[in-house]
Design a protein around this motif. Structure first.
Motif, PDB file in Angstrom:
ATOM      1  N   SER A   1     -11.444 -57.174   4.892  1.00 31.57           N
ATOM      2  CA  SER A   1     -10.027 -56.710   3.706  1.00 31.57           C
ATOM      3  C   SER A   1      -9.080 -56.713   2.855  1.00 31.57           C
ATOM      4  O   SER A   1      -8.910 -57.015   1.964  1.00 31.57           O
ATOM      5  CB  SER A   1     -10.195 -55.169   4.195  1.00 31.57           C
TER       6      SER A   1
ATOM      7  N   ASP B   1     -14.912 -53.223  -1.277  1.00 33.88           N
ATOM      8  CA  ASP B   1     -14.271 -53.542  -0.218  1.00 33.88           C
ATOM      9  C   ASP B   1     -15.790 -52.793   1.038  1.00 33.88           C
ATOM     10  O   ASP B   1     -15.641 -51.309   0.594  1.00 33.88           O
ATOM     11  CB  ASP B   1     -13.277 -53.025   0.378  1.00 33.88           C
ATOM     12  N   GLU B   2     -16.459 -53.127   1.199  1.00 34.54           N
ATOM     13  CA  GLU B   2     -18.044 -52.071   2.006  1.00 34.54           C
ATOM     14  C   GLU B   2     -18.329 -51.094   1.306  1.00 34.54           C
ATOM     15  O   GLU B   2     -17.977 -50.555   1.918  1.00 34.54           O
ATOM     16  CB  GLU B   2     -17.390 -52.200   3.187  1.00 34.54           C
TER      17      GLU B   2
END
Ligand SMILES: Nc1ncnc2c1ncn2[C@@H]1O[C@H](COP(=O)(O)OP(=O)(O)OP(=O)(O)O)[C@@H](O)[C@H]1O
Ligand SMILES: [Mg+2]
Lengths: 223, 245
Positions: B44, B164-165
Motif C-alpha cells: 500500500s 489498493d486491494e
C-alpha cells in the motif's frame, strides 16, 4: 393578592412594554451580530488549524484556549473600560459584540474542529487522489458532511451567546435587561424584570427544544 | 518504450521503522502491474507514494509522465493523471452516485455540468450501474460501490489507475463483478498498478507481477514466471501459503 400586584402588575407591565421591546431589539442586534461573526471566525480558525503551518496552528490553539478560559464578563469590562487607556475606544455596542465574538469564535472553532475530525480520513484521501484543492475538499466533501454533526452544538452555542448578551447591560448598553432594570427603578415595581425574564424565555425556549430534537435525530440516524 | 512511471530509490520510514528500503521500479505506458506480498510488506505504501498520499524521503524520486511527484503546484497535475481506487471505496456519502463521478471533472477541469453529467452516465454504463445513478452510495451493495469508485476515478481520464486491494472489503459473491470491470479496463490501454490478494486475477490480467516483502521488491516478472517458476525462496513460501487454501 399583594404578591400579584407586586410581581405581575399589569398596568406597570403595559407601561414598560415599549421600553422592554426596544431593549429586545438591541439584544437581538447584539446577539445576531455576534453569532454571525462568531461562526465566520470559528470556521476560519478551525480550517486554519487544519492546514496552516505548525506555528500558526499553535497561535490559533493559544487563542482558543485563552478565550475559552476567560470569563466573558471580565473580557467585556476589559474591552470597555481598559482598552481606552491604550487609545482603543469602542462603543458599548461594539464592545459587547467584540467580547461575545471573541469568545464565541473560540467555542465555534472547537465545534467545527470536532465535526471535521469526525469525518473519516478516507474522505480526505479520496479528495486528494482526485486532485481536489483544499478549498474544494472542504466546501464539497468535508463541510457538507460535518455540518450534520455540528448543527446541534452550534445551536447550543447560539443559545449561550443570546443569553450572554445580557452582560452588555454592564457597559450601559440599553439591551433588554438594562431596559428592564431602568423601568423597574422608574415604576418602583419589579414587574418589568419579570417581563424581561419572560421575554428571554419566549426567545430561547424554542431554540432549546430544537437542539434537543436535533441531538436526538442526529444521534440515532446517519452513520 | 519509455516508462510512464519511474520510481527510483524510493525510501519511506515511520520514525525508526523503515517501510520501503529504496525501491526501483519503472512502469510502461499501458502496462498492468500486480503487486503481491504478505501483510505489512509495504505494498500500500508503495502505490500511495505514486500520487503522494504518503510523503517519502527527500532523496527518493518518482515521476509520472515526466512530472516529478513532490509537494507543490505540479502535484495537482500528477493527481489529475493518476486515479485511485481504495479498499474501502471512500465514496462521498452525501452525494448521489452521479455527483460522485461528476465532482472532480467539474472542480479540477472546470468541465461544464452538462458535459460532466453525460460523461459520468457513460462511465456508469461502462461499469454496469447506470440504473443506480441517482441513488446514494449507502443504498448500494459493496460491489456496486466499488464500481462507482472505479467510475469516479475514470472520470478524470487518468493515464494511471492505482488499486489498493479493491476487492478485499467485499463479500465473496461480489468480488467477481469488480474484477470483471477491472479486466475490461486492462484491455483499454490505461496503465494499472494493482495491489491484490487475488492470485487468479493477477495471473490472468497482469503483464508483470511484483512480489514484495519487508519493503523490498524480491522478485518481478511475467505471471507465468512468478507463479510457476519463482526463483526466490521467500516468493516460493509466500505462494505456497496463499495458494494452498
Ligand atoms: N501511519 C503509520 N505509522 C506507522 N507505521 C505504519 C503506518 N502506516 C503503515 N505502517 C507500517 O508500514 C508497514 C507497511 O504498511 P503497508 O500498509 O504498506 O503494508 P501492506 O503491504 O499494504 O499490508 P496489507 O497487506 O496488510 O495491506 C506495516 O508494517 C505497517 O505497520
Ligand atoms: Mg495494504
Amino acid at each position: 393578592m399583594d404578591l400579584y400586584s407586586t410581581f405581575f402588575n399589569v398596568p406597570v407591565l403595559l407601561a414598560s412594554l415599549p421600553q422592554l421591546l426596544s431593549g429586545l431589539l438591541v439584544t437581538l442586534q447584539i446577539g445576531i451580530t455576534s453569532i454571525i461573526c462568531g461562526l465566520i471566525g470559528g470556521l476560519f480558525l478551525a480550517v486554519t488549524r487544519l492546514y496552516a503551518p505548525v506555528f500558526v496552528c499553535a497561535i490559533v490553539r493559544l487563542y482558543i484556549d485563552i478565550f475559552r478560559s476567560i470569563p466573558l464578563l471580565v473580557l467585556l469590562i476589559v474591552v470597555y473600560y481598559a482598552l481606552p487607556f491604550v487609545g482603543i475606544r469602542l462603543s458599548p455596542f461594539l464592545s459587547a459584540v467584540a467580547a461575545l465574538t471573541l469568545v464565541s469564535s473560540a467555542y465555534t472553532a472547537e465545534i467545527f474542529r470536532a465535526g471535521i475530525e469526525a469525518i473519516p480520513h478516507g474522505q480526505f484521501e479520496a479528495s486528494a487522489a482526485l486532485g481536489l484543492s483544499n478549498r474544494h475538499t472542504m466546501m464539497d466533501v468535508i463541510l457538507p458532511q460535518a455540518i450534520r454533526i455540528v448543527i446541534p452544538p452550534l445551536t447550543n452555542n447560539c443559545i449561550n451567546v443570546m443569553k450572554d448578551t445580557a452582560l452588555a447591560s454592564v457597559v450601559a448598553m440599553p439591551d433588554l435587561l438594562k431596559q428592564a432594570t431602568q423601568a423597574q427603578a422608574l415604576s418602583a415595581n419589579p414587574t418589568p424584570l419579570i417581563g424581561a425574564a419572560l421575554i428571554y424565555l419566549i426567545l430561547l425556549w424554542p431554540m432549546v427544544v430544537v437542539v434537543a430534537r436535533l441531538e436526538k435525530r442526529y444521534s440515532k440516524g446517519k452513520r | 518504450m519509455s516508462a510512464l512511471i519511474t520510481i527510483s530509490n524510493l525510501k519511506k520510514a515511520y520514525g525508526s521503522f523503515t517501510v520501503l528500503h529504496g525501491i526501483d521500479l519503472d512502469i510502461a505506458q499501458g502496462e498492468v502491474v500486480c503487486v503481491i506480498g504478505p501483510s505489512g510488506s509495504g505494498k500500500s505504501t508503495l502505490i500511495r507514494c505514486i500520487n503522494h498520499l504518503e510523503a517519502f524521503d527527500a532523496d527518493s524520486e518518482i515521476t509520472v509522465d515526466g512530472i516529478a511527484v513532490k509537494p507543490g503546484r505540479a502535484l495537482a497535475k500528477v493527481r489529475a493523471e493518476v486515479g485511485m481506487v481504495f479498499q474501502s471505496f471512500n465514496l462521498f456519502p452525501h452525494m448521489t452516485v452521479l455527483r460522485n463521478v461528476m465532482l472532480a471533472p467539474m472542480r479540477v477541469r472546470h468541465t461544464k455540468t452538462s458535459d460532466a453529467e453525460k460523461y459520468a452516465r457513460a462511465l456508469l454504463q461502462r461499469v454496469g450501474i447506470s440504473e443506480q445513478a441517482d441513488k446514494y452510495p449507502g443504498q448500494l451493495s459493496g460491489g456496486q460501490q466499488q464500481r462507482v469508485a472505479i467510475a469516479r476515478a475514470l472520470a478524470m481520464e487518468p493515464k494511471v489507475l492505482l488499486f489498493d486491494e479493491p476487492t478485499s472489503a467485499l463479500d465473496p459473491e461480489m468480488v467477481g463483478e469488480v474484477l470483471d470491470v477491472m479486466k475490461k479496463l486492462a484491455g483499454t490501454g490505461v496503465t494499472m498498478v494493482i495491489v491484490t490478494h487475488e492470485m487468479g486475477f493477477a495471473r490472468q490480467v497482469a503483464d508483470r507481477v511484483i512480489f514484495m516483502d519487508d519493503g523490498n521488491i524480491i522478485e518481478a516478472g511475467p505471471p507465468a514466471q512468478i507463479f510457476d517458476q519463482p526463483v526466490e525462496a521467500r516468493t516460493k513460501s509466500f505462494l505456497h501459503a496463499v495458494l494452498d487454501h
